[in-house]
Design a protein around this motif. Structure first.
Motif, PDB file in Angstrom:
ATOM      1  N   TYR A 277       0.823  -1.201   0.000  1.00 21.64           N
ATOM      2  CA  TYR A 277       0.000   0.000   0.000  1.00 21.64           C
ATOM      3  C   TYR A 277       0.865   1.263   0.000  1.00 21.64           C
ATOM      4  CZ  TYR A 277      -3.997  -2.982   0.993  1.00 21.64           C
ATOM      5  OH  TYR A 277      -4.972  -3.942   0.914  1.00 21.64           O
ATOM      6  N   GLU A 278       1.952   1.239   0.732  1.00 22.05           N
ATOM      7  CA  GLU A 278       2.816   2.422   0.780  1.00 22.05           C
ATOM      8  C   GLU A 278       3.483   2.669  -0.565  1.00 22.05           C
ATOM      9  OE1 GLU A 278       6.171   4.452   3.736  1.00 22.05           O
ATOM     10  OE2 GLU A 278       5.564   2.371   4.033  1.00 22.05           O
ATOM     11  N   ILE A 279       3.837   1.596  -1.266  1.00 22.15           N
ATOM     12  CA  ILE A 279       4.403   1.744  -2.610  1.00 22.15           C
ATOM     13  C   ILE A 279       3.393   2.428  -3.523  1.00 22.15           C
ATOM     14  CG2 ILE A 279       5.078   0.457  -4.680  1.00 22.15           C
ATOM     15  CD1 ILE A 279       6.382  -1.602  -2.848  1.00 22.15           C
ATOM     16  N   GLN A 280       2.127   1.987  -3.478  1.00 23.95           N
ATOM     17  CA  GLN A 280       1.097   2.586  -4.328  1.00 23.95           C
ATOM     18  C   GLN A 280       0.889   4.067  -4.010  1.00 23.95           C
ATOM     19  OE1 GLN A 280      -1.840  -1.192  -5.358  1.00 23.95           O
ATOM     20  NE2 GLN A 280      -2.367   0.136  -3.677  1.00 23.95           N
ATOM     21  N   GLU A 281       0.932   4.414  -2.729  1.00 21.03           N
ATOM     22  CA  GLU A 281       0.710   5.797  -2.326  1.00 21.03           C
ATOM     23  C   GLU A 281       1.818   6.720  -2.819  1.00 21.03           C
ATOM     24  OE1 GLU A 281       0.412   5.528   1.873  1.00 21.03           O
ATOM     25  OE2 GLU A 281      -1.580   4.598   1.855  1.00 21.03           O
ATOM     26  N   HIS A 282       2.998   6.189  -3.012  1.00 19.30           N
ATOM     27  CA  HIS A 282       4.146   7.024  -3.380  1.00 19.30           C
ATOM     28  C   HIS A 282       4.695   6.674  -4.764  1.00 19.30           C
ATOM     29  CE1 HIS A 282       4.552   8.951   0.578  1.00 19.30           C
ATOM     30  NE2 HIS A 282       4.129   7.790   1.058  1.00 19.30           N
ATOM     31  N   ILE A 283       3.873   6.041  -5.590  1.00 20.25           N
ATOM     32  CA  ILE A 283       4.367   5.546  -6.863  1.00 20.25           C
ATOM     33  C   ILE A 283       4.688   6.674  -7.846  1.00 20.25           C
ATOM     34  CG2 ILE A 283       2.224   5.270  -8.197  1.00 20.25           C
ATOM     35  CD1 ILE A 283       5.100   2.737  -7.688  1.00 20.25           C
ATOM     36  N   THR A 284       4.113   7.856  -7.650  1.00 19.20           N
ATOM     37  CA  THR A 284       4.423   8.970  -8.542  1.00 19.20           C
ATOM     38  C   THR A 284       5.513   9.876  -7.973  1.00 19.20           C
ATOM     39  OG1 THR A 284       2.652  10.316  -7.566  1.00 19.20           O
ATOM     40  CG2 THR A 284       2.090   8.983  -9.502  1.00 19.20           C
TER      41      THR A 284
ATOM     42  N   ILE B  48      21.560   7.731   0.244  1.00 18.43           N
ATOM     43  CA  ILE B  48      20.151   7.844  -0.149  1.00 18.43           C
ATOM     44  C   ILE B  48      19.271   8.136   1.064  1.00 18.43           C
ATOM     45  CG2 ILE B  48      18.195   6.584  -1.128  1.00 18.43           C
ATOM     46  CD1 ILE B  48      20.144   5.108  -2.920  1.00 18.43           C
ATOM     47  N   LEU B  49      19.581   7.521   2.197  1.00 21.04           N
ATOM     48  CA  LEU B  49      18.802   7.768   3.411  1.00 21.04           C
ATOM     49  C   LEU B  49      18.974   9.202   3.916  1.00 21.04           C
ATOM     50  CD1 LEU B  49      19.358   4.374   5.252  1.00 21.04           C
ATOM     51  CD2 LEU B  49      17.197   5.246   4.368  1.00 21.04           C
ATOM     52  N   GLU B  50      20.085   9.826   3.555  1.00 18.47           N
ATOM     53  CA  GLU B  50      20.323  11.223   3.939  1.00 18.47           C
ATOM     54  C   GLU B  50      19.748  12.195   2.915  1.00 18.47           C
ATOM     55  OE1 GLU B  50      24.547  11.252   4.232  1.00 18.47           O
ATOM     56  OE2 GLU B  50      24.602  10.264   6.205  1.00 18.47           O
ATOM     57  N   ASP B  51      19.345  11.682   1.753  1.00 19.40           N
ATOM     58  CA  ASP B  51      18.831  12.507   0.662  1.00 19.40           C
ATOM     59  C   ASP B  51      17.344  12.776   0.893  1.00 19.40           C
ATOM     60  OD1 ASP B  51      18.014  13.631  -1.762  1.00 19.40           O
ATOM     61  OD2 ASP B  51      19.411  12.425  -2.938  1.00 19.40           O
ATOM     62  N   LYS B  52      16.984  13.999   1.162  1.00 18.23           N
ATOM     63  CA  LYS B  52      15.606  14.366   1.496  1.00 18.23           C
ATOM     64  C   LYS B  52      14.659  14.272   0.305  1.00 18.23           C
ATOM     65  CE  LYS B  52      16.843  15.264   5.698  1.00 18.23           C
ATOM     66  NZ  LYS B  52      16.498  14.298   6.772  1.00 18.23           N
ATOM     67  N   ARG B  53      15.181  14.137  -0.904  1.00 13.55           N
ATOM     68  CA  ARG B  53      14.308  14.020  -2.078  1.00 13.55           C
ATOM     69  C   ARG B  53      13.572  12.685  -2.097  1.00 13.55           C
ATOM     70  NH1 ARG B  53      18.376  14.778  -6.904  1.00 13.55           N
ATOM     71  NH2 ARG B  53      19.439  13.227  -5.584  1.00 13.55           N
ATOM     72  N   TYR B  54      14.142  11.676  -1.463  1.00  6.73           N
ATOM     73  CA  TYR B  54      13.586  10.327  -1.517  1.00  6.73           C
ATOM     74  C   TYR B  54      12.513  10.105  -0.450  1.00  6.73           C
ATOM     75  CZ  TYR B  54      17.167   8.472  -4.686  1.00  6.73           C
ATOM     76  OH  TYR B  54      17.954   8.206  -5.776  1.00  6.73           O
ATOM     77  N   HIS B  55      11.461   9.363  -0.849  1.00  6.68           N
ATOM     78  CA  HIS B  55      10.575   8.788   0.161  1.00  6.68           C
ATOM     79  C   HIS B  55      11.156   7.427   0.517  1.00  6.68           C
ATOM     80  CE1 HIS B  55       7.034   7.722   2.453  1.00  6.68           C
ATOM     81  NE2 HIS B  55       7.078   6.536   1.857  1.00  6.68           N
TER      82      HIS B  55
END
Length: 214
Positions: free
Chosen positions: A1-8, A184-191
């Motif tokens: 479900y979390e993948i679907q919510e953030h797929i875009t 990547i975990l420090e990169d704020k652009r990523y969910h």
């Protein structure tokens, strides 16, 4: 479900233990689902070595060839199993790329697979970049090998689509505290979606906690 919510989301990171079906969902399932909705999307799977990426692409190939429902629901996009068996060769190839039916006038395939250390494709651009298993036990063993992975990952900006919105997704398992995931975990652009292997009594990730999945 979390993948679907953030797929875009333009940047998505999924870390989980091996055997968690993360590649099945995000590397194989999601690209087929998105192409069903928009046949002009171009996908590339990128692993440390090309053969690892091709293995995931084979999952997409099998789904498209063996599922009659895809053709029944989206006949203007997906070929029927009979068409696959009879004539698809040069435009349906694990190494040259796989094309669905589409209006896009481009030589960039709908689905492709490459190793981002062995050689990123020149002259190709994709609007869906899925980096799957960029880190292995071998390439996280030394500082030099970790830096090599990080340098190859940075070079992926060169194959982003310059005209359409590009989505970057990273699917990985952590092997070292300083591996690719650290940046990547420090990169704020990523969910960030992280499924921990060890948790505390409340289910929160914790080193040396209660083993959930090793």
């Amino acid at each position: 479900y979390e993948i679907q919510e953030h797929i875009t989301d333009p940047y998505l990171y999924l870390a989980a233990a091996r055997g968690s079906w993360k590649s099945t969902f995000l590397t194989i399932g999601v690209p087929v689902w998105e192409v069903a909705k928009d046949s002009d999307i171009t996908n590339v799977i990128l692993s440390y070595e090309r053969q690892m990426a091709v293995k995931q692409l084979l999952g997409i190939k099998n789904q498209c060839e063996r599922s009659p429902l895809l053709h029944q629901c989206w006949p203007d996009t997906f070929y029927s199993p009979q068409e696959h068996r009879s004539k698809l060769t040069d435009r349906w190839n694990l190494y040259a790329g796989m094309f669905v039916k589409r209006d896009l006038k481009s030589s960039d395939p709908t689905f492709a697979a490459y190793g981002f250390i062995e050689g990123i494709p020149t002259g190709m651009h994709f609007n869906r970049l899925t980096v799957d298993d960029p880190v292995t036990l071998d390439n996280s063993a030394t500082i030099e090998s970790i830096e090599k992975v990080q340098a190859g990952f940075r070079m992926l900006n060169g194959i982003r689509d310059r005209e359409r919105k590009t989505v970057m997704r990273v699917v990985t398992t952590r092997y070292d505290v300083n591996d690719l995931s650290k940046g990547i975990l420090e990169d704020k652009r990523y969910h960030h979606i992280v499924r921990p292997a060890e948790v505390d009594s409340n289910g929160t990730a914790q080193f040396d906690g209660i083993p959930v999945f090793r």
